[in-house]
Design a protein around this motif. Sequence first.
Motif: not given
Lengths: 257, 189
Positions: A32-45, B59-73
């Motif tokens: 949930q934490r990761i999915l929320a972060a993903a959705h929030k990133a898209v919404a903020s963009t 580490l698992f969360q870090d990887v997904w966050m990196n992926l999310i933040n770097a999605r434009d690239r």
Amino acid sequence: MSEKSTTQTEQQEIHQLYQSLEQEQPSSELDQRILAAAHKAVASTAASTAKVLPMKPNRRAWYVPVSYAAVIVISLSVVLRLLLEPEVLDREVVPELERSAPQAGRDNDKEPAAIMAPAAPMATTAMEAQLAPPESVKKTAKMQAVEARAKASKPAAKQPYSRPEMLRRASPAESDSSEKMQLQSAAGNRAAQDMTLDAAKEISRDARLDEMKRLLADSQYDQLHSKLRQFRQIYPDYVLPEELSAWEKQAASAAGD
Amino acid sequence: MSAQLTDQSLDGLTDEQLMLSYRNGHAAAFDVLYARHKGGLYRYFLRQLGLQSELANELFQDVWMNLINARDRYQASAKFTTYLYHIAHNRLVDHWRSCKPESAEQDCETMIDEAKSPDDHAHHGQQSMQLRQQIQALPEEQRNAFLLKEEAALSLEQIAEVTGVNRETVKSRLRYAVKRLRLSLVSIR
């Protein structure tokens, strides 16, 4: 068994054993934490994009219709004024032109010379007022304008001057604003205005002729003589109706005697 | 790609199409992508780190966050799995580097020792538990190659791309890893 096939067999065995291990998964909380972060990133963009972009479409949406509306309103007001009040044009604009450009009128043997007659302004105005077309004529002015335009499908070359040109020649200073207005209006508007001016001239001429016929019928020859002289000054080459033409010849021969 | 894609149509897309869709603002595409790869990536970390779930979670969360933040690239020129595990491998290398300066070997051994808890023994068969322990006991490069093959299903070429070595080196590491694991299992039998 060769070494290669032995290695493959070993790999297959280890692979099967590995796949039989428990398939651990991340906790649902972590999901949930990761999915929320993903959705929030898209919404903020999307929100930041929406903040930056909307001004341009809004500007376009306002500017174009407003400018079109302004052009249409101005054009319609000019056309309506000219169509519905031709006598105003005849009384106000034509005498001004007549005063300021007498010489040009003499050079033209066609009908539009009327607007260049050297008559005194006061007299002309009084005469115009006296000969103002009756109400029925006013109402049909628009129709007459259309008929006159069709009748007069004269080539443009026969017209001595276009209206803007005429105004410019007659009085450059006074005609500046009128000329600007003419230039801003569309070509269709300009044609309609020219048509209206022609019709107004015809109405004025016909009214004069009617007045002279009435004077002839009433045997008021002095006034008829005066009117005819004024008419000839404005329309020197106009072919009069038969009865007026006969009286004119008779008067001319009497004057010659 | 249209934001009107349904969940059903998303299931039919490839990983690369899903990632491009997410990059273009379709958040639901990420959900599908995450569901496809979360298990493999999580176990990749878990078995690298000796079942330390907290560290694996981090580490698992870090990887997904990196992926999310770097999605434009993100560019679809490479396979998505290769891209994802490249990030994971780099994150793991960073972890090992941060671990090594201060008595690194001891810390890492401690991690493996912690995995050999009596609870684990009680819950799994002896052979499976032995396999887990032997995986953790493998040299880092061999373990990495083995887990990339088993969890991410990467080819030799893709593992070589992720780890930055040539194909033959990867092949050799895998062969040694399998041989070592098999020997340990045979000894149990």
